[in-house]
Design an enzyme around this catalytic site. Sequence first.
Site, short mmCIF file in Angstrom:
data_model
loop_
_atom_site.label_atom_id
_atom_site.label_comp_id
_atom_site.label_asym_id
_atom_site.label_seq_id
_atom_site.Cartn_x
_atom_site.Cartn_y
_atom_site.Cartn_z
N GLY A 8 62.63 -54.62 -54.41
CA GLY A 8 62.06 -53.57 -55.27
C GLY A 8 61.57 -52.39 -54.45
N LEU A 10 62.47 -49.38 -54.01
CA LEU A 10 62.50 -47.97 -54.47
C LEU A 10 61.44 -47.70 -55.53
CD1 LEU A 10 66.35 -47.38 -54.48
CD2 LEU A 10 64.67 -46.73 -52.76
N GLY A 11 60.52 -48.63 -55.72
CA GLY A 11 59.41 -48.42 -56.64
C GLY A 11 58.28 -47.66 -55.97
N GLN A 12 57.17 -47.54 -56.68
CA GLN A 12 56.04 -46.72 -56.21
C GLN A 12 55.50 -47.21 -54.86
OE1 GLN A 12 52.34 -47.14 -58.29
NE2 GLN A 12 51.58 -45.11 -57.71
N ASP A 34 67.01 -53.13 -53.67
CA ASP A 34 66.60 -52.80 -55.04
C ASP A 34 67.81 -52.98 -55.94
OD1 ASP A 34 65.41 -51.47 -57.39
OD2 ASP A 34 63.92 -50.76 -55.96
N TYR A 141 52.88 -59.47 -68.54
CA TYR A 141 52.77 -59.05 -67.13
C TYR A 141 51.66 -59.86 -66.44
CZ TYR A 141 51.82 -55.74 -63.25
OH TYR A 141 51.62 -55.15 -62.04
N LYS A 145 51.72 -62.64 -63.37
CA LYS A 145 50.95 -62.47 -62.12
C LYS A 145 50.12 -63.72 -61.81
CE LYS A 145 52.35 -58.41 -60.85
NZ LYS A 145 53.27 -58.31 -59.69
#
Length: 317
Positions: A8, A10-12, A34, A141, A145
């Site tokens: 992942g 290319l995420g924030q 990604d 979500y 987690k």
Amino acid sequence: MKNILVTGCLGQIGTELVKKLRKGYGADHVVGSDVKTTGVEKLGDGPFEILDVRESQTIAGLVEKYNIDTIMHLAGLLSAVGEMKPQLAWQINAGGLFNVLEVAREKRTAIFFPSSIAAFGPGTPLDHTPQDTIQRPATMYGITKVTGELLCDYYHLKYGLDTRGVRFPGLISYETEPGGGTTDYAVDIYYKAITDGHYDSFIAAGTYMDMMYMPDAINAVVQLMEADGAKLKHRNAFNISAMSFEPEEIAASIRKFMPNFTMGYKVDPVRQAIAESWPNSLDVHAAKEEWGFNPQYDLDKMTEDMLKHLKEKLLKK
Ligand code: AKB
């Protein structure tokens, strides 16, 4: 950490984490991956691979190909999008982590897993939320987690894997925008301050959430992964946060640098309900004591830096 795979990427968080890791460990030793390629140029030099974390064979193949010893597993959907697509959120967030942990078990790699303030829910003490407390989240979500926290503990206890992780608060950054989160308002507000001088907040006045500036978040990940494992009592799911504020306070901070900035409200009931189920402020003493967590940015220092960088980014176009 010698050869690191970031999922992942290319995420924030990923875009900035990969750049930091490549500075420290060498570009060839940090493999970004990604499901998409949009924004890949931001990563600079170094290997990049397409990876859907629902495909465990592909994860195993990359670990083999690059002789990976550490997986930083960032791939996942955020809270608001997870409520729109709960089945997909489970497959990617919980299923993806399970695949990563299984590959790690077979290939003996270390793991970093980002949990979130979303792992708490109604019933959790809202103020100074303890490290170890009630966790009954009300979102898919959040459920993924808590599942992730428990799985990472399990793979450490049962298989001796070096699993480590934090509970991220809302993260604020100017490089890559988040997408589909509840704390995103605290990023959007800076963009709109620069482009429109006005922002309509989708989170209501008086709603407190924990937040942190991205440089502190990235430093925290590296610091935790480099910490002496023998000193970690918790290993996974450390509460971390640098500040807690509500929309009026971030608007007031922006006005210190842009006195004409104005804010209104167009509250989104879905994200508001999620925000209200999360803590107001976390107790971070375990992270401080066990591995020296020490964030540098408070609200005004972050606002000054965000506005400076966003002016360069948005006004030069
Ligand atoms: C979100 O808002 O979904 C994320 C988070 C706090 O995990 N930023």
